[in-house]
Design a protein around this motif. Sequence first.
Motif, mmCIF file in Angstrom:
data_model
loop_
_atom_site.group_PDB
_atom_site.id
_atom_site.type_symbol
_atom_site.label_atom_id
_atom_site.label_comp_id
_atom_site.label_asym_id
_atom_site.label_seq_id
_atom_site.Cartn_x
_atom_site.Cartn_y
_atom_site.Cartn_z
ATOM 1 N N MET A 162 0.829 -1.209 0.000
ATOM 2 C CA MET A 162 0.000 0.000 0.000
ATOM 3 C C MET A 162 0.862 1.257 0.000
ATOM 4 O O MET A 162 0.564 2.229 -0.699
ATOM 5 N N LEU A 163 1.966 1.235 0.749
ATOM 6 C CA LEU A 163 2.876 2.376 0.776
ATOM 7 C C LEU A 163 3.492 2.609 -0.597
ATOM 8 O O LEU A 163 3.609 3.756 -1.048
ATOM 9 N N ALA A 164 3.866 1.536 -1.277
ATOM 10 C CA ALA A 164 4.432 1.668 -2.618
ATOM 11 C C ALA A 164 3.410 2.238 -3.600
ATOM 12 O O ALA A 164 3.734 3.100 -4.419
ATOM 13 N N ILE A 165 2.180 1.780 -3.512
ATOM 14 C CA ILE A 165 1.133 2.293 -4.410
ATOM 15 C C ILE A 165 0.908 3.776 -4.173
ATOM 16 O O ILE A 165 0.823 4.562 -5.119
ATOM 17 N N VAL A 166 0.848 4.175 -2.911
ATOM 18 C CA VAL A 166 0.662 5.601 -2.593
ATOM 19 C C VAL A 166 1.875 6.393 -3.070
ATOM 20 O O VAL A 166 1.740 7.488 -3.626
ATOM 21 N N GLY A 167 3.067 5.841 -2.888
ATOM 22 C CA GLY A 167 4.274 6.535 -3.339
ATOM 23 C C GLY A 167 4.289 6.743 -4.839
ATOM 24 O O GLY A 167 4.611 7.833 -5.317
ATOM 25 N N PHE A 168 3.937 5.704 -5.587
ATOM 26 C CA PHE A 168 3.897 5.849 -7.041
ATOM 27 C C PHE A 168 2.810 6.829 -7.479
ATOM 28 O O PHE A 168 2.976 7.569 -8.443
ATOM 29 N N ALA A 169 1.708 6.842 -6.770
ATOM 30 C CA ALA A 169 0.639 7.779 -7.111
ATOM 31 C C ALA A 169 1.083 9.217 -6.871
ATOM 32 O O ALA A 169 0.742 10.117 -7.642
ATOM 33 N N LEU A 170 1.860 9.433 -5.829
ATOM 34 C CA LEU A 170 2.306 10.790 -5.516
ATOM 35 C C LEU A 170 3.431 11.274 -6.418
ATOM 36 O O LEU A 170 3.671 12.474 -6.497
ATOM 37 N N THR A 171 4.114 10.380 -7.105
ATOM 38 C CA THR A 171 5.170 10.832 -8.000
ATOM 39 C C THR A 171 4.608 11.650 -9.152
ATOM 40 O O THR A 171 5.326 12.449 -9.741
ATOM 41 N N GLY A 172 3.356 11.468 -9.458
ATOM 42 C CA GLY A 172 2.724 12.287 -10.482
ATOM 43 C C GLY A 172 2.612 13.744 -10.055
ATOM 44 O O GLY A 172 2.508 14.634 -10.887
ATOM 45 N N CYS A 173 2.665 13.986 -8.760
ATOM 46 C CA CYS A 173 2.598 15.345 -8.238
ATOM 47 C C CYS A 173 3.975 16.004 -8.202
ATOM 48 O O CYS A 173 4.087 17.174 -7.860
ATOM 49 N N ALA A 174 4.999 15.254 -8.523
ATOM 50 C CA ALA A 174 6.360 15.771 -8.440
ATOM 51 C C ALA A 174 6.578 16.865 -9.474
ATOM 52 O O ALA A 174 5.942 16.902 -10.521
ATOM 53 N N ASN A 175 7.522 17.718 -9.174
ATOM 54 C CA ASN A 175 7.888 18.783 -10.095
ATOM 55 C C ASN A 175 8.722 18.172 -11.222
ATOM 56 O O ASN A 175 9.782 17.612 -10.984
ATOM 57 N N LEU A 176 8.248 18.271 -12.430
ATOM 58 C CA LEU A 176 8.951 17.674 -13.556
ATOM 59 C C LEU A 176 10.005 18.592 -14.145
ATOM 60 O O LEU A 176 10.705 18.216 -15.067
ATOM 61 N N GLU A 177 10.118 19.775 -13.630
ATOM 62 C CA GLU A 177 11.157 20.700 -14.067
ATOM 63 C C GLU A 177 12.452 20.225 -13.410
ATOM 64 O O GLU A 177 12.728 20.513 -12.258
ATOM 65 N N ARG A 178 13.257 19.481 -14.132
ATOM 66 C CA ARG A 178 14.392 18.782 -13.536
ATOM 67 C C ARG A 178 15.471 19.711 -13.022
ATOM 68 O O ARG A 178 16.040 19.500 -11.973
ATOM 69 N N HIS A 179 15.801 20.686 -13.789
ATOM 70 C CA HIS A 179 16.936 21.534 -13.438
ATOM 71 C C HIS A 179 16.478 22.979 -13.290
ATOM 72 O O HIS A 179 17.009 23.874 -13.943
ATOM 73 N N ALA A 180 15.520 23.164 -12.439
ATOM 74 C CA ALA A 180 14.968 24.496 -12.263
ATOM 75 C C ALA A 180 15.932 25.347 -11.439
ATOM 76 O O ALA A 180 16.141 25.104 -10.260
#
Length: 107
Positions: free
Chosen positions: A30-48
């Motif tokens: 369950m923790l892994a599923i929640v973690g993968f779901a939250l990666t979509g919220c990550a900032n995709l600007e890699r080198h801001a």
Amino acid sequence: MMQTDITNGTDMRALTASMTPPSVPMRWLMLAIVGFALTGCANLERHAVPVEATQNDDDAYCRQSAGPQGSDAYVACRKDRDVQRGRADNRIERQHRNMAERMLNGQ
């Protein structure tokens, strides 16, 4: 002594035993599923890098190497720095895109 529910006569111990918390592997899943779901919220600007920081660095570099602000050499220096930064950003993004394609294609 068995506890029974007054309303329907069920065994309360059997009912509470079925409501135990999930096991440790289930929690990790369950923790892994929640973690993968939250990666979509990550900032995709890699080198801001803050724009002010790069402008201040460019300004200091061009003043030192090309002369006072506003001179032709200073303006050319700032343009060259902008072009170099754009090329570097494009190269990084292209490398990330190529890596993602290789991963999707199984190479």
